[in-house]
Design a protein around this motif. Structure first.
Motif, short mmCIF file in Angstrom:
data_model
loop_
_atom_site.label_atom_id
_atom_site.label_comp_id
_atom_site.label_asym_id
_atom_site.label_seq_id
_atom_site.Cartn_x
_atom_site.Cartn_y
_atom_site.Cartn_z
N PHE A 261 8.04 8.40 -6.98
CA PHE A 261 6.85 7.69 -7.44
C PHE A 261 6.23 6.91 -6.29
CE2 PHE A 261 9.44 8.23 -11.27
CZ PHE A 261 8.52 8.87 -12.09
N GLU A 262 4.95 7.13 -6.08
CA GLU A 262 4.26 6.48 -4.98
C GLU A 262 3.82 5.06 -5.32
OE1 GLU A 262 4.03 7.68 -2.05
OE2 GLU A 262 4.90 9.64 -2.50
N SER A 263 3.70 4.75 -6.61
CA SER A 263 3.20 3.43 -7.00
C SER A 263 3.63 3.13 -8.42
CB SER A 263 1.67 3.39 -6.90
OG SER A 263 1.09 4.25 -7.87
N ASN B 68 0.85 -1.18 0.00
CA ASN B 68 0.00 0.00 0.00
C ASN B 68 0.89 1.23 0.00
OD1 ASN B 68 -1.70 2.22 0.76
ND2 ASN B 68 -3.18 0.78 1.63
N SER B 69 0.92 1.95 -1.13
CA SER B 69 1.81 3.09 -1.26
C SER B 69 1.40 4.26 -0.38
CB SER B 69 1.86 3.54 -2.73
OG SER B 69 0.56 3.85 -3.19
N GLU B 70 0.13 4.32 0.00
CA GLU B 70 -0.32 5.42 0.85
C GLU B 70 0.09 5.21 2.30
OE1 GLU B 70 -4.48 5.98 0.35
OE2 GLU B 70 -4.32 6.55 -1.76
N SER B 71 -0.11 4.00 2.82
CA SER B 71 0.25 3.71 4.21
C SER B 71 1.69 3.25 4.37
CB SER B 71 -0.70 2.65 4.79
OG SER B 71 -0.55 1.42 4.10
#
Length: 458
Positions: free
Chosen positions: A304-306, A228-231
């Motif tokens: 890059f987050e994902s 999970n790139s957000e958490s």
């Protein structure tokens, strides 16, 4: 897989081997097998144990810091083609047991398994120019390539029994039926050669870092991940499912009332099957505009987050539309299918010489791939302990040496032991395995002899 007391641990390489275990029960608590081999990068003058306590620095040919002249340096092979093979195999709580049904011996087992496999073979090593810090050619035709990575779990049923009762030899048939739990996967395929061109950078802040452009491409990229790139956390969940099958047949030259065979021949087909990732993301880049892939301010120095964010930026570069490269959901990944052939010969009581040949034979499209192996080993196998030494030819070109030791509930070993303990000029491969297990209802030769029916005349 050659040790008669390996039990359920050997089922993942030969589904008939647990049948040879003299103990009626066999329980594995945890075991792990880690393997790495590549000819793209290496660490100079180091061992695996040494890495844990020594800082490692990256080579810088401009400053004359390379693996050839500096120890503890992460450097690169200057080869036209590069290969990478990685495998991680963790066997969780698992067991096997012997059952007599209608006066016939059966062995049944259950195993849980966590696996990771990565394979990149014959990759056209365009990166060698950047690694060597020399200018890229103005025109370069990068050959087609593919790369696969998969992370998955298995729950398997092992079963084996003897067949052909009237034969002079003892024949054993075994199988593993496996439920596959897909977690993460990546599949990248370049279907045709890519035209790469380079030019001096428009802004000469770094004149050695040239602009690189890609055209005439046909690349497909599929992926799914639990990260999970957000958490910033890995969130375990099942992303795919499938079935796998291992089949094996073994022929023994064995005296009826003896524990040990005189010779053994085993043929196994392993990892037939695939995993379906129905929610995986598929992108296709074909015949779009020329993509500026190095020194591009839209791609360089961005966090890059994902993977999806990066692919959307590439789509924007290729088509002027960040969503156009997306072509749908769902893809399949094949298991690392292989053929495993084994021959074992008894030299004297408890002493065996063994030969193994494992050849990958990808069956399904987008299959991950394991390494090819030729192995010869000598082992001593007793109830309380066992040990052996081996030599391996991995990928038919890398000679490796190893050993194993089994003492009660503990098994330690390696098929490529020297890189673990000793400094290598170019450290680029290693293997290590261990297991902790126990044997409930411990058996011995005297008990087995007393249980056997007398075959004398009344």
């Amino acid at each position: 897989m050659n040790d008669n007391y390996s039990g359920i641990n050997s089922a993942v390489l030969s589904p008939t081997q647990p049948f040879l275990n003299p103990n009626p029960w066999d329980v594995n608590l945890v075991s792990a097998d880690l393997f790495l081999q590549n000819d793209y990068a290496y660490i100079s003058q180091q061992s695996l144990l040494g890495i844990m306590k020594t800082p490692i620095y990256t080579a810088n040919p401009k400053r004359n810091i390379t693996g050839a002249n500096t120890p503890d340096t992460f450097d690169f092979y200057n080869k036209n083609n590069a290969n990478l093979l990685f495998g991680s195999d963790i066997l969780g709580p698992s067991f096997s047991m012997t059952a007599n049904i209608n006066e016939k011996k059966f062995v049944f087992g259950l195993f849980s398994r966590m696996r990771t496999q990565a394979s990149v073979l014959d990759f056209d090593n365009y990166l060698k120019y950047g690694n060597e810090m020399v200018p890229q050619p103005e025109e370069y035709l990068m050959k087609p390539f593919s790369a696969q990575v998969m992370n998955w779990n298995e729950i398997g049923l092992n079963a084996s029994t003897s067949i052909f009762p009237n034969s002079d030899k003892q024949w054993i048939l075994g199988f593993n039926l496996k439920y596959e739990i897909g977690l993460d996967a990546t599949n990248i395929i370049s279907h045709q050669s890519i035209d790469l061109t380079s030019s001096e950078p428009a802004i000469e802040d770094n004149p050695d870092l040239r602009n690189i452009y890609a055209s005439n491409y046909n690349v497909s990229a599929s992926y799914i991940t639990n990260y999970n790139s957000e958490s910033k956390r890995y969130e375990y969940k099942q992303n795919g499912f499938g079935l796998g099958l291992d089949l094996g047949i073994t022929m023994l030259d064995k005296e009826p009332r003896e524990d040990e065979y005189n010779s053994k021949f085993s043929f196994n087909i392993m990892d037939l099957g695939y995993i379906n990732f129905k929610n995986g993301n598929n992108h296709q880049f074909i015949n779009g505009s020329t993509i500026w892939i190095q020194n591009n301010p839209e791609l360089e120095n961005k966090k890059f987050e994902s993977p999806e964010q990066y692919l959307k930026l590439l789509s924007q570069e290729a088509y002027g539309d960040e969503n156009k490269s997306f072509v749908g959901n769902g893809f399949k990944m094949g298991l690392p299918t292989s053929i495993n052939v084994n021959y074992s010969q008894k030299i004297k009581e408890h002493h065996f010489v063994n030969f193994n040949w494992i050849q990958r034979v990808p069956v399904f499209e987008n299959s991950v791939k394991r390494n090819n192996v030729l192995n010869a080993n000598y082992s001593v196998q007793k109830e309380a302990f066992g040990y052996g030494v081996s030599t391996t030819l991995s990928e038919y070109k890398n000679v490796q040496f190893g050993a194993y030791f089994r003492l009660g509930p503990l098994i330690l070993g390696s098929e490529n032991a020297f890189p673990i303990l000793f400094q290598h000029k170019k450290l680029h491969a290693a293997n290590f395995y261990m297991a902790i297990k126990f044997y409930p209802f411990w058996d011995n030769a005297f008990k087995r002899y007393n249980r056997q029916k007398c075959d004398c005349e009344k």
